[in-house]
Design an enzyme around this catalytic site. Sequence first.
Site, PDB file in Angstrom:
ATOM      1  N   CYS A 161       0.782  -1.507  -0.065  1.00 18.13           N
ATOM      2  CA  CYS A 161      -0.097  -0.068   0.085  1.00 18.13           C
ATOM      3  C   CYS A 161       0.756   1.388  -0.025  1.00 18.13           C
ATOM      4  CB  CYS A 161      -0.968  -0.055   1.364  1.00 18.13           C
ATOM      5  SG  CYS A 161      -0.061  -0.314   2.736  1.00 18.13           S
ATOM      6  N   HIS A 254      -2.379   6.687   2.808  1.00 18.50           N
ATOM      7  CA  HIS A 254      -1.063   6.755   2.941  1.00 18.50           C
ATOM      8  C   HIS A 254      -0.665   8.162   1.848  1.00 18.50           C
ATOM      9  CE1 HIS A 254      -0.852   3.448   5.392  1.00 18.50           C
ATOM     10  NE2 HIS A 254      -0.421   2.666   4.522  1.00 18.50           N
TER      11      HIS A 254
HETATM   12  N1  LIG Z   1       2.154  -2.567   5.805  1.00 17.50           N
HETATM   13  C1  LIG Z   1       1.502  -1.455   5.484  1.00 17.50           C
HETATM   14  C2  LIG Z   1       0.119  -1.973   4.871  1.00 17.50           C
HETATM   15  C3  LIG Z   1       0.315  -2.234   3.306  1.00 17.50           C
HETATM   16  O1  LIG Z   1      -0.017  -3.038   2.793  1.00 17.50           O
HETATM   17  C4  LIG Z   1       1.463  -0.642   6.650  1.00 17.50           C
HETATM   18  O2  LIG Z   1       1.908  -0.898   7.484  1.00 17.50           O
HETATM   19  O3  LIG Z   1       0.624   0.528   6.281  1.00 17.50           O
END
Ligand SMILES: N[C@@H](CC=O)C(=O)O
Length: 364
Positions: A161, A254
Amino acid sequence: MIQLDKKLRVGILGGTGMVGQRFISLLENHPWFQVTTIAASARSAGKTYQEAVSGRWKMQTPMPEFVKNIKVMDVSDIDAVADTVDFVFSAVDMTKDEIRAIEEAYARTETPVVSNNSAHRWTPDVPMVVPEINSDHYEIIKYQRERLGTKRGFIAVKPNCSIQGYVPALAAWKEFKPTELVITTYQAISGAGKTFEDWPEMVGNIIPYIGGEEEKSEQEPLKILGHIENDEIVKANGPRITCQCVRVPVLDGHTAAVFIDFEKKPSKLELIEKLNNFRGFPQEADLPSAPKQFIKYLEEDDRPQVALDVDYENGFGVTVGRLREDTVYDYKFIGLAHNTIRGAAGGGVLSAEALVAKGYITHK
Ligand SMILES: N[C@@H](CC=O)C(=O)O
């Protein structure tokens, strides 16, 4: 949009966790997919979904009615689960070795696996796809099927992500040859499967460490930008990417702050025009979950903002802003993507739609 005679039967492996819950929410009323099966650990097996998730439903919308009385199956009863579905989404919570083994075992039952997990991202014949960018990598599936000895079964994965806020821009700007990126990601707590209720320490806090995340953020873009050579996907030689990943007190979304150098420095106008006009297979094939406009450039100085922009195109789109010349690098910009929609379950759903449209997922 393609019309299917009847819906494909879908199983969710790891359906009780946060990503599993997001899959279930996104698939309510899906035109092609019907969730018929939910599989989870032996602890949940035999319970109704509602009982199994009791007190742990983390979505902001209510649990869909259709799923409440589905009896949860044991994810390790592979043949029994596989018998009930045309393909599965995988969001299982196990060790990497266990995930690699169980996803391959499902694929060998002739059940395609669209996985949210990182375990198979570096398996050379497993495509890791952002459907707008590299859906041509699905062509590797024929070699994977030869290795697995399957006709229908295979594994396809989606990337992490953290990269979804900047890799789309890199793809849109490919002709200008990006050479170097310096990135900081500001990652929401849902990426760790948490809400503020179960992680109160995150209120008003920043944690400068997310295990394994920086390597993924630096390396995964290179596989996506790579190409098929013989029976494997070879990663691109560049750009060079260095990244710091930081957990911030945000529920979903994000953000990435990026400095970038190009081999051929374009104008700001050219860069914005490429972002706004970037289209890929989901738009061309008019897939059910495809954002109409994948990347949107926002002109306002204070955008993209998580509170205003994370749900752009129902969470399937990416917003970019603050593109400006830099004193050390050619440019800098900010990118934002919804981490559990575009970055996780939604990216999986869009990948499965692309795999149906390309004929890799069919009725059993
Ligand atoms: N590892 C990431 C999740 C994404 O796939 C996170 O911790 O934000």
